[in-house]
Design an enzyme around this catalytic site. Sequence first.
Site, PDB file in Angstrom:
ATOM      1  CE  LYS A  58     -17.758  40.578 -19.525  1.00 12.66           C
ATOM      2  NZ  LYS A  58     -17.460  39.178 -19.192  1.00 12.66           N
ATOM      3  CD  GLN A 102     -17.482  37.277 -16.017  1.00 18.14           C
ATOM      4  OE1 GLN A 102     -18.109  37.992 -16.780  1.00 18.14           O
ATOM      5  NE2 GLN A 102     -16.179  37.077 -16.165  1.00 18.14           N
ATOM      6  CG  ASP A 125     -18.054  34.661 -23.510  1.00 17.62           C
ATOM      7  OD1 ASP A 125     -17.514  35.729 -23.889  1.00 17.62           O
ATOM      8  OD2 ASP A 125     -18.241  34.367 -22.318  1.00 17.62           O
TER       9      ASP A 125
END
Length: 289
Positions: A58, A102, A125
């Site tokens: 990422k 994460q 997200d």
Amino acid sequence: MGATRQAVVIDGKAIAALVRAEVASAAAEIAAKHGIAPGLAVVRVGEDPASVIYVRGKIKACAEAGIASFERLLPESTTQAQLLAVVNDLNRDARVHGVLVQLPLPRQNSADAIIEALAPEKDVDGFGPRNTYLLSAGRPGLRPCTPWGCLRLLDEAGVKLAGTRALVVGRSNIVGKPMAQLLLERNATVTIAHSRTADLAAEVARADVVIAAVGKAEIIKGSWIKPGAAVIDVGMNRGPDGKLLGDVEFAAAAERAAFITRVPGGVGPMTIAMLLANTIEAARAQLTK
Ligand code: NDP
């Protein structure tokens, strides 16, 4: 007898590259207009090997797209209060337009509470309560990256969704449920299958669009696929020889489907691309407020 017709393989790598190029040009435009690059913060707690690889990917993707990245690497022993403090700090940081925590988190941390603490406008997200509500209400918001990427693959392939029967196999909060809502928003008639579904083969056989998000290698047999269907395979499973396999029996399914994705090279590359796209969307919304 006609010759066997092979499905068009939807190339996730190429479409992800297209999305990333769009992101790079949008990032440059934002930087020129507002004097600040779009910023993404990635929080990782502990050293879960898969998370280490994902976070690295990422950060690299941000650099390539002109997005400023902010890494917060915290020790395995981080308490919930310490993690919440980091999230609150990022919520207030004007250089940061998107925050990604994460998952999975260590046992002492509650992912739900952390996701709920994220500022909704930075929740790239799309897992938090506000964005979940906006999706279910059919209103604009940040959409979860993996299903959002699946939709983009279908769109790029020119698959019509309105009026079709769509089947989503899997009902997780990160893939299956939001995928079903995205397809509903696009006027498909949507069925969600899961581990208690009585006859998965029959459900698949009726579907014009199949999204497989189970996590069991080749559970969806090629012979079940309705001729002419579009098949998107989210599954990532290790075969006995270590090979990466999808949830769909690819070769047999490709003989019946009109469109299909491969594993790897299908949905996988789209997830990071859509994360970057969401960061652009978040930055635009925050900078034009
Ligand atoms: P989860 O384990 O959270 O969910 C799996 C779903 O599959 C559950 O809803 C479960 O049903 C259902 N299921 C299990 N067995 C069956 C069965 N026999 N028949 C029908 N449905 C079944 O997984 P995720 O949604 O997180 O991920 C799914 C897959 O997608 C995994 O392989 C994962 O690695 C991959 N993935 C890939 C990403 C990418 O970027 N390419 C991103 C995210 C995930 P129930 O609810 O009843 O238990």
